[in-house]
Scaffold this motif. Structure first.
Motif, short mmCIF file in Angstrom:
data_model
loop_
_atom_site.label_atom_id
_atom_site.label_comp_id
_atom_site.label_asym_id
_atom_site.label_seq_id
_atom_site.Cartn_x
_atom_site.Cartn_y
_atom_site.Cartn_z
N TYR A 105 28.32 30.43 -5.68
CA TYR A 105 28.41 31.39 -6.78
C TYR A 105 28.02 30.72 -8.11
O TYR A 105 27.20 31.25 -8.87
CB TYR A 105 29.84 31.94 -6.87
N ASP A 106 28.61 29.55 -8.39
CA ASP A 106 28.31 28.86 -9.65
C ASP A 106 26.86 28.38 -9.70
O ASP A 106 26.25 28.33 -10.78
CB ASP A 106 29.27 27.68 -9.86
N SER A 118 16.85 26.15 -3.36
CA SER A 118 15.83 27.07 -3.87
C SER A 118 16.45 28.46 -4.04
O SER A 118 17.57 28.71 -3.59
CB SER A 118 14.65 27.14 -2.89
N ARG A 119 15.69 29.37 -4.64
CA ARG A 119 16.16 30.75 -4.79
C ARG A 119 16.50 31.35 -3.43
O ARG A 119 17.53 32.00 -3.27
CB ARG A 119 15.07 31.60 -5.47
N LYS A 120 15.60 31.10 -2.47
CA LYS A 120 15.83 31.73 -1.15
C LYS A 120 17.02 31.11 -0.43
O LYS A 120 17.70 31.80 0.33
CB LYS A 120 14.56 31.68 -0.31
N ASP A 121 17.29 29.83 -0.64
CA ASP A 121 18.50 29.22 -0.05
C ASP A 121 19.73 29.99 -0.52
O ASP A 121 20.64 30.28 0.27
CB ASP A 121 18.65 27.75 -0.48
N LEU A 122 19.75 30.32 -1.83
CA LEU A 122 20.92 31.00 -2.40
C LEU A 122 20.96 32.47 -1.97
O LEU A 122 22.04 33.00 -1.68
CB LEU A 122 20.91 30.87 -3.92
N LEU A 123 19.79 33.08 -1.86
CA LEU A 123 19.75 34.48 -1.39
C LEU A 123 20.25 34.56 0.05
O LEU A 123 21.02 35.45 0.41
CB LEU A 123 18.31 34.99 -1.41
N ARG A 124 19.78 33.61 0.88
CA ARG A 124 20.17 33.60 2.29
C ARG A 124 21.70 33.47 2.42
O ARG A 124 22.33 34.19 3.18
CB ARG A 124 19.48 32.44 3.02
N ALA A 125 22.27 32.58 1.61
CA ALA A 125 23.73 32.37 1.66
C ALA A 125 24.45 33.64 1.22
O ALA A 125 25.56 33.95 1.70
CB ALA A 125 24.11 31.21 0.76
N SER A 126 23.83 34.41 0.32
CA SER A 126 24.46 35.63 -0.20
C SER A 126 24.47 36.75 0.82
O SER A 126 25.20 37.73 0.66
CB SER A 126 23.72 36.11 -1.45
N LEU A 154 31.27 33.74 -1.91
CA LEU A 154 30.38 32.72 -2.46
C LEU A 154 31.13 31.71 -3.32
O LEU A 154 30.67 30.59 -3.50
CB LEU A 154 29.27 33.39 -3.26
N GLU A 155 32.30 32.10 -3.83
CA GLU A 155 33.09 31.19 -4.67
C GLU A 155 33.66 30.03 -3.88
O GLU A 155 34.02 29.00 -4.46
CB GLU A 155 34.27 31.92 -5.34
N THR A 156 33.78 30.19 -2.56
CA THR A 156 34.45 29.15 -1.77
C THR A 156 33.49 28.29 -0.93
O THR A 156 33.91 27.30 -0.33
CB THR A 156 35.50 29.77 -0.82
#
Ligand code: ADP
Length: 140
Positions: free
Chosen positions: A23-24, A51-59, A65-67
């Protein structure tokens, strides 16, 4: 072109700690207006790339996402392609095409001999800026 180095066309790196939450990291990516974050450990040694996609995938997952720490989802060492300040831009361009990535961390070797310190960032945008300068004959 064959003598222009990374040092001539670079941006400042944006780094987050390996314990930062996904999240952060997303907030940092927006606030700092970059497409790639570098992840460092407590000794500020490079340990990962986000990368952007790494974070999108995790989302896309169901977890909060905070944990989730970024260390779970990042691309980690030794699989990170890096460059040094004195490297030629054309060699960086070849690496970006070859690995199909947007940018590289610019690193310096840590005195202890283990790992790298992040000293900069070079992306497709920097290389586009070089192309524009070449077209405008600002470089001989
Ligand atoms: P995006 O995933 O937003 O399209 P990239 O193409 O740069 O952005 O990244 C693709 C994948 O490659 C991601 O999983 C990312 O973590 C990884 N990656 C990005 N930069 C590097 C690098 N310098 N070395 C190794 N892997 C990288």
């Amino acid at each position: 072109m064959k003598h222009i180095t990374v040092n001539d066309y670079q941006s400042r790196p944006v780094v987050v700690s390996h314990s930062t939450s996904v999240y952060d990291a997303i907030c940092t990516m927006f606030l700092e207006d970059v497409g790639t974050l570098f992840v460092v450990d407590a000794q500020t040694t490079l340990v990962g790339v986000l990368s952007r996609k790494d974070l999108l995938r995790a989302s896309l997952g169901k977890q909060t996402l905070e944990t989730i720490p970024v260390s779970i989802i990042m691309t980690r060492m030794p699989n990170i392609t890096v460059c040094k300040k004195e490297d030629l831009i054309i060699d960086v361009a070849n690496k970006l095409i070859d690995k199909q990535i947007d940018g590289l961390p610019i690193v310096a070797e840590v005195d202890r001999g283990s790992g790298f310190e992040v000293v900069g960032r070079i992306t497709k945008t920097n290389i586009t800026a070089l192309l524009v300068d070449l077209a405008n004959d600002e470089i001989i």
